[in-house]
Design a protein around this motif. Structure first.
Motif, PDB file in Angstrom:
ATOM      1  N   SER A   1       0.833  -1.218   0.000  1.00  0.00           N
ATOM      2  CA  SER A   1       0.000   0.000   0.000  1.00  0.00           C
ATOM      3  C   SER A   1       0.855   1.251   0.000  1.00  0.00           C
ATOM      4  O   SER A   1       0.503   2.242  -0.646  1.00  0.00           O
ATOM      5  N   VAL A   2       1.982   1.233   0.688  1.00  0.00           N
ATOM      6  CA  VAL A   2       2.864   2.409   0.671  1.00  0.00           C
ATOM      7  C   VAL A   2       3.402   2.645  -0.735  1.00  0.00           C
ATOM      8  O   VAL A   2       3.401   3.768  -1.245  1.00  0.00           O
ATOM      9  N   MET A   3       3.820   1.546  -1.370  1.00  0.00           N
ATOM     10  CA  MET A   3       4.353   1.690  -2.730  1.00  0.00           C
ATOM     11  C   MET A   3       3.266   2.135  -3.705  1.00  0.00           C
ATOM     12  O   MET A   3       3.499   2.946  -4.600  1.00  0.00           O
ATOM     13  N   LEU A   4       2.072   1.592  -3.498  1.00  0.00           N
ATOM     14  CA  LEU A   4       0.938   1.947  -4.341  1.00  0.00           C
ATOM     15  C   LEU A   4       0.608   3.433  -4.186  1.00  0.00           C
ATOM     16  O   LEU A   4       0.351   4.137  -5.173  1.00  0.00           O
ATOM     17  N   ALA A   5       0.645   3.901  -2.937  1.00  0.00           N
ATOM     18  CA  ALA A   5       0.361   5.316  -2.661  1.00  0.00           C
ATOM     19  C   ALA A   5       1.381   6.202  -3.368  1.00  0.00           C
ATOM     20  O   ALA A   5       1.032   7.228  -3.977  1.00  0.00           O
ATOM     21  N   ALA A   6       2.655   5.786  -3.329  1.00  0.00           N
ATOM     22  CA  ALA A   6       3.717   6.548  -3.994  1.00  0.00           C
ATOM     23  C   ALA A   6       3.470   6.592  -5.498  1.00  0.00           C
ATOM     24  O   ALA A   6       3.580   7.647  -6.132  1.00  0.00           O
ATOM     25  N   ALA A   7       3.104   5.447  -6.050  1.00  0.00           N
ATOM     26  CA  ALA A   7       2.835   5.371  -7.490  1.00  0.00           C
ATOM     27  C   ALA A   7       1.650   6.264  -7.852  1.00  0.00           C
ATOM     28  O   ALA A   7       1.683   6.982  -8.863  1.00  0.00           O
ATOM     29  N   ALA A   8       0.621   6.224  -7.002  1.00  0.00           N
ATOM     30  CA  ALA A   8      -0.565   7.056  -7.259  1.00  0.00           C
ATOM     31  C   ALA A   8      -0.189   8.533  -7.231  1.00  0.00           C
ATOM     32  O   ALA A   8      -0.666   9.335  -8.056  1.00  0.00           O
TER      33      ALA A   8
ATOM     34  N   LEU B   1       1.566   9.484 -10.439  1.00  0.00           N
ATOM     35  CA  LEU B   1       0.568   9.578 -11.490  1.00  0.00           C
ATOM     36  C   LEU B   1      -0.190  10.905 -11.381  1.00  0.00           C
ATOM     37  O   LEU B   1      -0.409  11.603 -12.384  1.00  0.00           O
ATOM     38  N   ALA B   2      -0.546  11.265 -10.146  1.00  0.00           N
ATOM     39  CA  ALA B   2      -1.297  12.504  -9.907  1.00  0.00           C
ATOM     40  C   ALA B   2      -0.470  13.704 -10.333  1.00  0.00           C
ATOM     41  O   ALA B   2      -0.985  14.671 -10.910  1.00  0.00           O
ATOM     42  N   LEU B   3       0.834  13.616 -10.080  1.00  0.00           N
ATOM     43  CA  LEU B   3       1.746  14.701 -10.436  1.00  0.00           C
ATOM     44  C   LEU B   3       1.820  14.851 -11.951  1.00  0.00           C
ATOM     45  O   LEU B   3       1.727  15.957 -12.498  1.00  0.00           O
ATOM     46  N   ILE B   4       1.971  13.730 -12.626  1.00  0.00           N
ATOM     47  CA  ILE B   4       2.092  13.738 -14.085  1.00  0.00           C
ATOM     48  C   ILE B   4       0.797  14.246 -14.720  1.00  0.00           C
ATOM     49  O   ILE B   4       0.808  15.067 -15.631  1.00  0.00           O
ATOM     50  N   LEU B   5      -0.334  13.749 -14.208  1.00  0.00           N
ATOM     51  CA  LEU B   5      -1.623  14.105 -14.799  1.00  0.00           C
ATOM     52  C   LEU B   5      -2.140  15.450 -14.299  1.00  0.00           C
ATOM     53  O   LEU B   5      -3.198  15.904 -14.704  1.00  0.00           O
ATOM     54  N   ASN B   6      -1.344  16.038 -13.369  1.00  0.00           N
ATOM     55  CA  ASN B   6      -1.712  17.349 -12.856  1.00  0.00           C
ATOM     56  C   ASN B   6      -3.108  17.346 -12.222  1.00  0.00           C
ATOM     57  O   ASN B   6      -3.949  18.191 -12.513  1.00  0.00           O
ATOM     58  N   VAL B   7      -3.342  16.363 -11.381  1.00  0.00           N
ATOM     59  CA  VAL B   7      -4.665  16.207 -10.760  1.00  0.00           C
ATOM     60  C   VAL B   7      -4.953  17.396  -9.832  1.00  0.00           C
ATOM     61  O   VAL B   7      -4.068  17.847  -9.099  1.00  0.00           O
TER      62      VAL B   7
ATOM     63  N   PHE C   1      -0.649  23.372   1.787  1.00  0.00           N
ATOM     64  CA  PHE C   1       0.517  23.149   2.661  1.00  0.00           C
ATOM     65  C   PHE C   1       1.727  23.955   2.213  1.00  0.00           C
ATOM     66  O   PHE C   1       2.751  23.965   2.883  1.00  0.00           O
ATOM     67  N   GLY C   2       1.641  24.530   1.068  1.00  0.00           N
ATOM     68  CA  GLY C   2       2.759  25.280   0.531  1.00  0.00           C
ATOM     69  C   GLY C   2       3.921  24.407   0.084  1.00  0.00           C
ATOM     70  O   GLY C   2       5.082  24.767   0.229  1.00  0.00           O
ATOM     71  N   PHE C   3       3.621  23.216  -0.425  1.00  0.00           N
ATOM     72  CA  PHE C   3       4.676  22.319  -0.920  1.00  0.00           C
ATOM     73  C   PHE C   3       5.027  22.667  -2.352  1.00  0.00           C
ATOM     74  O   PHE C   3       4.143  22.823  -3.192  1.00  0.00           O
ATOM     75  N   SER C   4       6.316  22.727  -2.626  1.00  0.00           N
ATOM     76  CA  SER C   4       6.742  22.921  -4.013  1.00  0.00           C
ATOM     77  C   SER C   4       6.678  21.577  -4.746  1.00  0.00           C
ATOM     78  O   SER C   4       6.554  20.530  -4.107  1.00  0.00           O
ATOM     79  N   ASN C   5       6.789  21.624  -6.064  1.00  0.00           N
ATOM     80  CA  ASN C   5       6.824  20.383  -6.847  1.00  0.00           C
ATOM     81  C   ASN C   5       7.955  19.483  -6.395  1.00  0.00           C
ATOM     82  O   ASN C   5       7.788  18.263  -6.271  1.00  0.00           O
ATOM     83  N   LEU C   6       9.122  20.099  -6.138  1.00  0.00           N
ATOM     84  CA  LEU C   6      10.296  19.331  -5.727  1.00  0.00           C
ATOM     85  C   LEU C   6      10.021  18.596  -4.410  1.00  0.00           C
ATOM     86  O   LEU C   6      10.353  17.435  -4.254  1.00  0.00           O
ATOM     87  N   ALA C   7       9.377  19.306  -3.480  1.00  0.00           N
ATOM     88  CA  ALA C   7       9.060  18.702  -2.180  1.00  0.00           C
ATOM     89  C   ALA C   7       8.147  17.496  -2.369  1.00  0.00           C
ATOM     90  O   ALA C   7       8.346  16.441  -1.767  1.00  0.00           O
ATOM     91  N   VAL C   8       7.159  17.626  -3.232  1.00  0.00           N
ATOM     92  CA  VAL C   8       6.233  16.522  -3.496  1.00  0.00           C
ATOM     93  C   VAL C   8       6.994  15.330  -4.084  1.00  0.00           C
ATOM     94  O   VAL C   8       6.827  14.192  -3.643  1.00  0.00           O
ATOM     95  N   VAL C   9       7.844  15.602  -5.070  1.00  0.00           N
ATOM     96  CA  VAL C   9       8.630  14.520  -5.685  1.00  0.00           C
ATOM     97  C   VAL C   9       9.486  13.824  -4.637  1.00  0.00           C
ATOM     98  O   VAL C   9       9.536  12.591  -4.573  1.00  0.00           O
ATOM     99  N   MET C  10      10.123  14.620  -3.768  1.00  0.00           N
ATOM    100  CA  MET C  10      10.981  14.014  -2.747  1.00  0.00           C
ATOM    101  C   MET C  10      10.180  13.157  -1.774  1.00  0.00           C
ATOM    102  O   MET C  10      10.619  12.077  -1.367  1.00  0.00           O
ATOM    103  N   MET C  11       8.980  13.646  -1.431  1.00  0.00           N
ATOM    104  CA  MET C  11       8.149  12.856  -0.526  1.00  0.00           C
ATOM    105  C   MET C  11       7.740  11.539  -1.173  1.00  0.00           C
ATOM    106  O   MET C  11       7.724  10.489  -0.523  1.00  0.00           O
ATOM    107  N   LEU C  12       7.430  11.619  -2.458  1.00  0.00           N
ATOM    108  CA  LEU C  12       7.015  10.399  -3.164  1.00  0.00           C
ATOM    109  C   LEU C  12       8.162   9.407  -3.244  1.00  0.00           C
ATOM    110  O   LEU C  12       7.975   8.194  -3.042  1.00  0.00           O
ATOM    111  N   VAL C  13       9.371   9.921  -3.534  1.00  0.00           N
ATOM    112  CA  VAL C  13      10.553   9.054  -3.590  1.00  0.00           C
ATOM    113  C   VAL C  13      10.778   8.407  -2.223  1.00  0.00           C
ATOM    114  O   VAL C  13      11.031   7.204  -2.125  1.00  0.00           O
TER     115      VAL C  13
END
Lengths: 193, 111
Positions: free
Chosen positions: A116-123, A126-132, A142-154
């Motif tokens: 589920s953790v890996m699935l959440a990361a993948a989701a 996907l959300a980032l790419i599709l600009n959901v 939350f004031g997260f930058s794109n970079l912050a989101v990518v790092m959290m996903l990684v």
């Protein structure tokens, strides 16, 4: 039961062995009957001491299952060995069966968590790419930058992966341990008449 | 004595009997069953396990009358297993004996 009937029944009950192995076991018992006869013992007496062909075969089946579980400790092989060992006595059943079930359930839970953790990361990716929109909304609030989101996903993907590897290692160790326990308990047969 | 206990020591006994001399199945059974009564039903499965694990090997030998006999020979793996089991047994039985003796002495309090 005559000696020949005994040996024939035993050979049939030992159907789970490879033909050459079965031949060796039957040779052992054929020789045993012959030697006993030379010693002046009647076949009836020998049979009464050996036990029924079925009970003799069960002894071999148990040994084989334990051996298989030790050689290749996996979910199925160990479950079989555990089952056979549990049938030997109430004591064994109470010790090994609950332990095995608890261990397997723990493994399942850990795998589910890792996935589920890996699935959440993948989701998230996907959300980032599709600009959901939802992601954009969360990001903005939350004031997260794109970079912050990518790092959290990684990071999430890494945690999921590590959990997965940890579970695998734990699983190997667990099945090996259970196979060894089955071996120890396989000698513990209840008082057989 | 209960049979769990006996089965546990049977490995040791059979390996020890093969240490000095190769023996055939019936010989092992009759020697051991005079002292340990479950020998007859457990020795052949045990010998097969030893064979599978490479502790012993077998060969066919002559017998005075009747069919050829299968002899069991202790292999180096078997010698290793025997040494380990014998050490375990010595340690265990020494400890049990010591405890039995202490239990017999009422005044041997825990210090």
């Amino acid at each position: 039961m005559t000696t020949q009937q005994y040996l024939d029944t035993l050979a049939r009950e030992l159907g789970f062995l490879k033909p050459d192995e079965r031949g060796e076991v039957i040779a052992d018992y054929t020789e045993h009957f012959a030697s006993a006869l030379e010693n002046g013992e009647s076949p009836e007496r020998v049979i009464s001491r050996l036990g029924s062909p079925k009970s003799v075969a069960q002894e071999y089946k148990l040994a084989r299952r334990v051996q298989k579980a030790e050689a290749k400790p996996g979910l199925k092989s160990v479950a079989r060995a555990v089952g056979s060992v549990a049938l030997l006595s109430v004591y064994n059943a109470l010790v090994i069966a609950p332990l095995y079930i608890a261990g397997v359930l723990t493994l399942v839970a850990f795998y589910a968590a890792a996935f589920s953790v890996m699935l959440a990361a993948a989701a998230g990716v996907l959300a980032l790419i599709l600009n959901v929109e939802l992601l954009r909304y969360v990001q903005a609030s939350f004031g997260f930058s794109n970079l912050a989101v990518v790092m959290m996903l990684v990071a999430a993907a890494a945690v999921g992966g590590e959990l997965f590897i940890f579970t695998r290692v734990f699983g190997r160790w667990f099945f090996k341990g259970m196979a060894a326990l089955a071996r120890r308990l396989s000698g513990k047969k209840g008082e057989s008449k | 004595m209960n049979s769990q206990f006996k089965k546990g020591v049977l490995d040791l006994v059979v390996l020890a009997m093969l240490e000095k001399k190769d023996r055939y199945g019936f010989e092992l059974v009759s020697m051991i069953s005079t002292r340990i009564d479950i020998a007859e039903r457990t020795i052949y499965p045990l010998l097969k396990r030893f064979r599978d694990d490479g502790l012993v090997s077998t060969y066919l030998g002559e017998s005075a009358l009747g069919p050829a006999r299968r002899y069991y020979r202790l292999e180096s793996e078997g010698v290793k297993a025997l040494t380990a089991l014998r050490d375990d047994w010595k340690e265990f039985s020494a400890n049990v004996n010591a405890l039995l003796e202490e239990a017999g002495n009422d005044d041997s309090a825990i210090s």
